[in-house]
Design a protein around this motif. Structure first.
Motif, PDB file in Angstrom:
ATOM      1  N   GLU A  11       2.414   0.859   2.672  1.00  0.00           N
ATOM      2  CA  GLU A  11       2.112   1.552   3.920  1.00  0.00           C
ATOM      3  C   GLU A  11       2.942   0.964   5.064  1.00  0.00           C
ATOM      4  O   GLU A  11       3.176  -0.242   5.140  1.00  0.00           O
ATOM      5  CB  GLU A  11       0.625   1.431   4.258  1.00  0.00           C
ATOM      6  CG  GLU A  11      -0.288   2.202   3.313  1.00  0.00           C
ATOM      7  CD  GLU A  11      -0.774   1.372   2.142  1.00  0.00           C
ATOM      8  OE1 GLU A  11      -1.797   1.742   1.537  1.00  0.00           O
ATOM      9  OE2 GLU A  11      -0.140   0.342   1.832  1.00  0.00           O
ATOM     10  N   GLN A  16       2.088   5.539   2.753  1.00  0.00           N
ATOM     11  CA  GLN A  16       1.759   6.362   3.910  1.00  0.00           C
ATOM     12  C   GLN A  16       2.388   5.768   5.173  1.00  0.00           C
ATOM     13  O   GLN A  16       2.517   4.569   5.329  1.00  0.00           O
ATOM     14  CB  GLN A  16       0.239   6.457   4.082  1.00  0.00           C
ATOM     15  CG  GLN A  16      -0.461   7.217   2.967  1.00  0.00           C
ATOM     16  CD  GLN A  16      -0.883   6.322   1.812  1.00  0.00           C
ATOM     17  OE1 GLN A  16      -0.283   5.279   1.573  1.00  0.00           O
ATOM     18  NE2 GLN A  16      -1.935   6.713   1.107  1.00  0.00           N
ATOM     19  N   HIS A  19       2.091  10.333   2.605  1.00  0.00           N
ATOM     20  CA  HIS A  19       1.709  11.206   3.709  1.00  0.00           C
ATOM     21  C   HIS A  19       2.068  10.590   5.062  1.00  0.00           C
ATOM     22  O   HIS A  19       2.216   9.371   5.197  1.00  0.00           O
ATOM     23  CB  HIS A  19       0.198  11.474   3.661  1.00  0.00           C
ATOM     24  CG  HIS A  19      -0.238  12.162   2.400  1.00  0.00           C
ATOM     25  ND1 HIS A  19       0.163  13.439   2.075  1.00  0.00           N
ATOM     26  CD2 HIS A  19      -1.026  11.748   1.375  1.00  0.00           C
ATOM     27  CE1 HIS A  19      -0.366  13.792   0.920  1.00  0.00           C
ATOM     28  NE2 HIS A  19      -1.088  12.783   0.468  1.00  0.00           N
TER      29      HIS A  19
END
Length: 219
Positions: free
Chosen positions: A70, A90, A110
């Motif tokens: 992340e 992400q 995402h």
């Protein structure tokens, strides 16, 4: 007769950083930074690398099962022969990156920012790019079981000789997106393909989904 305009092609290419120094996996850590580094034959499975930034690096023959990425940042770099059952990246940022010859089960990416990214010769089970911003991205000779682009923004994105089982594209925004080199089995919302380019054969295949969107009944 005026010519039909074609989509603007993405500006994405294979990246080959030079003058790199071999570096061991121990140098990679959460919140860390590395540049001009060559990581080869390393295993970072299960390692927390959140916030890591790599610039002008090469990662080859890497194992990364359930690695935490992340807020990862990757620039002017190449990833080659990456193997992973599951990755979490992400909010990651990719700029001038080529990702080649890799096998990944599920890649959650995402809310990402991709700029000038080439993905070539990769096999991915699930690639999640919902709410992401993609500019100048090209996928070439790739197979994906599912690609999630829900609520994503795509500009100058192209697929060359690619195969996707399921495309999730609801609420996405597309401009100069070239799908003509894509074999697509299923799309969740054909209306969200507005701004994409398809071939005549693809249009025929998409006809039932488009008809359903406008309420046509086919008998």
């Amino acid at each position: 007769m005026s010519r039909v305009p074609l989509p603007r092609p993405p500006r994405a290419k294979s990246i080959r950083p030079r003058d790199l120094a071999p570096v061991a996996a121990v140098a990679l850590r959460a919140g860390g930074y590395a540049d001009l580094a060559w990581f080869r034959g390393i295993d970072v499975s299960g390692v927390d690398l959140r916030g890591l930034e790599l610039v002008e690096c090469v990662m080859e023959d890497v194992r990364a099962d359930r690695t935490r990425l992340e807020d990862f940042r990757l620039a002017e770099s190449r990833v080659d022969r990456l193997a992973a059952s599951e990755l979490h990246a992400q909010r990651s940022v990719w700029r001038e990156v080529s990702w080649e010859s890799s096998r990944v089960g599920a890649f959650e990416c995402h809310d990402a920012q991709w700029r000038s990214v080439l993905i070539e010769g990769c096999r991915i089970g699930f690639l999640g790019l919902g709410r992401s911003n993609l500019l100048d991205v090209r996928l070439r000779d790739c197979t994906l079981d599912a690609l999630d682009l829900t609520a994503a923004t795509l500009n100058r994105v192209a697929f060359d000789d690619c195969r996707i089982g399921e495309l999730r594209i609801r609420e996405s925004r597309l401009q100069d997106v070239d799908l003509r080199g894509l074999t697509l089995n299923q799309v969740d919302d054909a209306a969200s393909l507005r701004g994409a380019w398809v071939s005549a054969d693809q249009l025929v295949e998409l006809a039932p989904a488009l008809a359903a969107h406008v309420g046509l009944r086919i008998v």
